[in-house]
Every structure is written in structure tokens, then in C-alpha cells.
Enzyme design. Sequence first.
Site, PDB file in Angstrom:
ATOM      1  N   HIS A 164      11.843  66.528  57.447  1.00 22.34           N
ATOM      2  CA  HIS A 164      12.419  65.510  56.563  1.00 22.34           C
ATOM      3  C   HIS A 164      11.440  64.349  56.403  1.00 22.34           C
ATOM      4  CE1 HIS A 164      15.930  67.688  58.277  1.00 22.34           C
ATOM      5  NE2 HIS A 164      16.257  67.711  56.991  1.00 22.34           N
ATOM      6  N   ASP A 209      10.969  65.484  64.256  1.00 22.29           N
ATOM      7  CA  ASP A 209      11.318  65.944  62.914  1.00 22.29           C
ATOM      8  C   ASP A 209      10.099  65.820  62.010  1.00 22.29           C
ATOM      9  OD1 ASP A 209      12.324  66.482  60.423  1.00 22.29           O
ATOM     10  OD2 ASP A 209      13.995  65.061  60.534  1.00 22.29           O
ATOM     11  N   SER A 227      18.962  69.765  53.027  1.00 22.69           N
ATOM     12  CA  SER A 227      18.809  68.377  53.466  1.00 22.69           C
ATOM     13  C   SER A 227      17.594  67.688  52.857  1.00 22.69           C
ATOM     14  CB  SER A 227      18.738  68.309  54.997  1.00 22.69           C
ATOM     15  OG  SER A 227      17.738  69.180  55.495  1.00 22.69           O
TER      16      SER A 227
END
Length: 361
Positions: free
Chosen positions: A340, A337, A114
Site C-alpha cells: 500500500h 507494508d 485495497s
Amino acid sequence: MEWSFSISVVLFLTLLIQIHGSGYLDHKQARGFAENYGCNLFQGSWVYDDSYPLYETSKCPFIEREFDCQNNGRPDKFYLKYRWQPAGCNLTRFNGEDFLTRLRGKSIMFVGDSLGLNQWQSLTCMLHIAVPQAPYSLARNGDVSIFTFPTYDVKVMFSRNALLVDIVGESIGRVLKLDSIQAGQTWKGIDVMIFDSWHWWIHTGRKQPWDLIQVGNHTYRDMDRLVAYAIALNTWAKWVDYNIDPTRTRVFFQGVSPDHQNPAQWGEPRANLCEGQTRPIFGFRYPGGPLPAELVLEKVLRAMQKPVYLLDITTLSQLRIDGHPSVYGFGGHLDPDCSHWCLAGVPDTWNELLYASLIKN
């Protein structure tokens, strides 16, 4: 073509000891294009620049929600205003129309996890903003997402393959085969390839995508993840050396994108992960030092026969403790998060470095 070879686990345990004992690399082996600039593009600092960001995500309706921090309610905007400044030269400003013109009739593929998706989404938005009147299409074929600019006959693709090597379902469970790459068949014939892999190697429990690990004729319940990563990267490197024609295909490796799960590394042990961070770390060095996985990757790339260009984004990204979605991603306050990156944001710089490499080589 499937690669199979026996590797001594003892040999890789020795390698692991060497890795853990390594000091900081004062001059990283960022192979490829940095020397052409007369400076190392990856050594520098973040400077405030009011002309940034390079785009507004509202003009890119295809951006995935998990990366769209402003639309998810992030109130601060300083993180959008920082530009990467190499220590000894200037980084060429991204020109999306020039990028598409240079790559007319060609294909680009990101292969990885990702974080590769993060960079792919950034690039497609940067290109769309540059030529907003140019038609585009977005399609998905299995695990491959394809963004096409028909006017330029350019395809920008993302192939989700977090570990690069194979996971095969067998009677004994899901087997991670560290010496096998069947997915490589879909990589052939691509003009520009950007690989990444690391974050899924450290997952355990329910997030771990395999049950057993196999190397040659030996099967293991588990092994040191840096050792497994090193074996897999060597399998990938052998695939590239055997299958890639450098006159036809340019190969890049994204480097290791850092997370910010340990605030003690940047001197704020009481912070809640990366939550509430609104400024980069200023200066040239990250207080927490290099990532062991980064050192493994550099060692593998140095031993390769075919040229692979390292987008050495680790340190410059380590400095951006402010660049993650944090509570403005999918997980909210329950699962911030810090892996990312917000878009617009840090991956745009990765693509500026990719563009600089393409126009200088």
C-alpha cells in the site's frame, strides 16, 4: 447478467508463455488521453517540489489509519515532497473545486482491492481539502462505501471487489468462477468507473480467498495465477463491452500498482524490503523491469471494443520505493507494508492523472 463461456486452458498457457517472453514496451499503449497533451503523461520522473504535499491528513479525519504514515510515527518527510513530472509536458495541478463542479450531479465508483481503497481515500481527502466548508457524508452499504458532497450532488464510492469476478460458496468449498460477474449489476448507471485488480491473485495459503477455480464446466485445484488473471480480465472486458454506454459512462483501469518486496530489483539486495527508504529512484526506468501482470492487462485492454482509459501508473509507482507505509502501517516491524501507499503520497498523483484525463476528454 452472468457471463459463461468455455476457454481452452491450453490457449491461455500459450498466452502465458508469450507474456513471460515479452520484452519491455518502449511505448506503452496507455489508451486514451495522453496523446491529447502532446506527450505521454506516464513517462517522466519524480522531482522535488516544496509546494507538496497537496494536503495534510490531519485535516481529513476519515483517512484510514493504515495509510496515515505521519500519524503512525514516520519520522522523515521527504517522500511527501515529490511531484510527478512528465518528460515532454506539465501535468495539470489538481483543482478539487473544479473537479466537483465538472462532475456535478454525477457518481464516481472505484471497484477493486485495497489499492483502489488507497486511491479512493486519496481522492476524497483531496476533494474535501479543496472545499473544506462544503458539507459531506460518509456511509457504508454492504461492501460499498459512499462519500457524498451534497452541495455538488457528487458521490465518490468504493466497492470492494478484489478479483472482479465471482467467488461462490458451494458444497465443495469457495469456488472462484473466472467466467462469471454477478456483481456487475451494482456497476450499472455509474458515470465514472475506476477498476483495479491484481494483488489478491497471488495470495496463497490462509490469505487465498478461494478453494477451487472454475472455468466453464472445468474445476481446478489451482492454476498459474497469470493465466487465471488473464481469463478473469477477459470476462470483465466482455462485461464492459456488452453493458457500458461510452456516452454515459467513462471507464478507467488503475493499472497494476507495484509492491517493493524484492530490494534486489533496485540494487539493494541487503535492504529489509522497503523499510528505511526515503527517496525515489531517480530517472525514467525502474531497474527491475515491467510487471508481467501489467503486460496481461495491456493486452486485454487493446482487444476491447469499448474505450477504457488506462491510468498507466505502474512505472511511475515502481520508482517510489520510499512511498509505502513500511513499518508505519498496521503490521509494524513484524509485517512491513510494502504494497500500500502512504497518504499523502503516490495515490495523489494517480488522482492528478485521473483529473487530467477528465478535463481533456
